[in-house]
Design a protein around this motif. Structure first.
Motif, PDB file in Angstrom:
ATOM      1  N   LYS A  11       0.805  -1.132  -0.055  1.00 38.24           N
ATOM      2  CA  LYS A  11      -0.134   0.103  -0.102  1.00 38.24           C
ATOM      3  C   LYS A  11       0.888   1.308   0.016  1.00 38.24           C
ATOM      4  O   LYS A  11       0.513   2.144  -0.576  1.00 38.24           O
ATOM      5  CB  LYS A  11      -0.992   0.027   1.269  1.00 38.24           C
ATOM      6  CG  LYS A  11      -1.949   1.110   1.189  1.00 38.24           C
ATOM      7  CD  LYS A  11      -2.709   1.014   2.381  1.00 38.24           C
ATOM      8  CE  LYS A  11      -3.693   2.034   2.330  1.00 38.24           C
ATOM      9  NZ  LYS A  11      -4.972   1.931   3.555  1.00 38.24           N
ATOM     10  N   GLU A  58      -2.885  -1.287  -4.800  1.00 32.27           N
ATOM     11  CA  GLU A  58      -4.019  -1.684  -3.978  1.00 32.27           C
ATOM     12  C   GLU A  58      -3.893  -2.912  -3.099  1.00 32.27           C
ATOM     13  O   GLU A  58      -3.407  -3.843  -3.567  1.00 32.27           O
ATOM     14  CB  GLU A  58      -5.188  -1.801  -5.099  1.00 32.27           C
ATOM     15  CG  GLU A  58      -5.472  -0.676  -5.949  1.00 32.27           C
ATOM     16  CD  GLU A  58      -6.258   0.541  -5.027  1.00 32.27           C
ATOM     17  OE1 GLU A  58      -6.858   0.072  -3.915  1.00 32.27           O
ATOM     18  OE2 GLU A  58      -6.000   1.872  -5.275  1.00 32.27           O
ATOM     19  N   VAL A  59      -4.522  -2.694  -2.040  1.00 34.23           N
ATOM     20  CA  VAL A  59      -4.659  -3.942  -1.176  1.00 34.23           C
ATOM     21  C   VAL A  59      -5.135  -5.555  -1.802  1.00 34.23           C
ATOM     22  O   VAL A  59      -4.513  -6.474  -1.587  1.00 34.23           O
ATOM     23  CB  VAL A  59      -5.356  -3.693   0.168  1.00 34.23           C
ATOM     24  CG1 VAL A  59      -5.275  -4.954   1.006  1.00 34.23           C
ATOM     25  CG2 VAL A  59      -4.387  -2.557   0.871  1.00 34.23           C
TER      26      VAL A  59
END
Length: 305
Positions: free
Chosen positions: A280, A285-286
């Protein structure tokens, strides 16, 4: 689903080793440890409250099968690492193999376990230390509030630290590379004079003295170079707040679940959290990072040329 998690954890071993190596080579490192799990009274149903957390502690005590453990975090701007150990000790920190090899500026609290890493006679490689002023401001506030009249020095030195921060911020805004020698010396003298007032007001045998206040004032005088390092090097932050912010997720996890049931589970959490937080921090994006990990192609830190 358990097998999937095990595969995810296993797939991160290379990433964690690479991340650890890069942390050890950074110019600035912020460390913070947080006590997450309370100790369970041996053969006693009465469970202790969690130790070392702030006012967000859960009022629900851990269950009887919880473990005593510490979570540590180390971070730079875009590298965030978590580790777990059952003790708060040199053995634990040495075992993580970050601080023993770290050479640069270490921003930390004043836990004695960190001291050897900046002591070359004990093999330390850390070149500079900045003590976290947020910790010091809280300690000074507690001393002052305990006896505002007799411990007025504590509030005065708090204001001195804030003044030093404002002075640095103003200089940065004006494009200066550093404070003038006169300004730096003036701040240092004001700081030392006030710390000495705290020592004098709490010297053994003095009426109204406080042992805790005496220790704090003496420590601040002795650590003046580490406290005011940020006034000499504008690249150094004056707190390790980013490290404290990084550990909030671990605190939240412990608060929600009430405990850690095993070191294996806590270690797994730390590994996965290290991966997610660092990805992150690099703008990944996670969900993408996790999806790719499950698909056998985890996101990885670029290898230095």
């Amino acid at each position: 689903m358990v097998a999937d998690k095990d595969e995810l954890i296993a797939s991160q071993d290379t990433l964690i080793r690479l991340q650890r190596d890069q942390l050890a080579g950074q110019d600035e490192l912020l460390v913070e440890q947080a006590r997450l799990i309370a100790l369970v009274e041996e053969q006693n149903a009465a469970l202790r409250r969690q130790v070392g957390l702030d006012s967000t502690n859960s009022s629900t005590p851990p269950s009887a099968d919880s473990i005593g453990a510490n979570v540590y975090t180390a971070r730079t701007d875009n590298l965030i690492w978590y580790g777990a150990h059952q003790t708060r000790s040199h053995a634990a920190v040495d075992g993580f193999d970050i601080l023993p090899r770290f050479a640069g500026v270490l921003i930390r609290d004043d836990w004695h376990g960190y001291h050897k890493y900046s002591d070359p006679t004990r093999g330390g490689k850390v070149t500079q230390v900045q003590l976290c002023c947020a910790h010091l401001l809280r300690d000074l506030k507690a001393v002052w509030e305990s006896d505002p009249e007799h411990q007025a020095w504590a509030e005065q030195i708090r204001q001195t630290l804030k003044k030093a921060r404002r002075t640095v911020d103003t200089a940065i805004t004006q494009g200066a590379a550093g404070l003038s020698t006169t300004t730096s010396q003036s701040l240092r003298d004001l700081y030392l004079n006030t710390a000495q007032q705290g020592i004098d007001a709490n010297t053994p045998g003095t009426a109204g003295r406080s042992h805790d206040a005496y220790k704090l004032a003496k420590r601040m005088r002795e650590r003046v170079d580490q406290v005011l390092n940020f006034t000499l090097d504008f690249h150094v932050e004056w707190t390790n707040n980013p490290a404290e912010q990084a550990i909030r997720m671990a605190k939240l996890q412990a608060k929600i679940s009430g405990s850690w049931r095993s070191m294996r589970g806590l270690t797994a959490f730390c590994r996965v959290r290290s991966y997610i937080a660092t990805a992150k921090a690099h703008g990944v994006e996670v969900f993408t990072a996790l999806r790719n990990a499950f698909l056998g192609d985890p996101w990885s830190i670029a290898t230095p040329a």
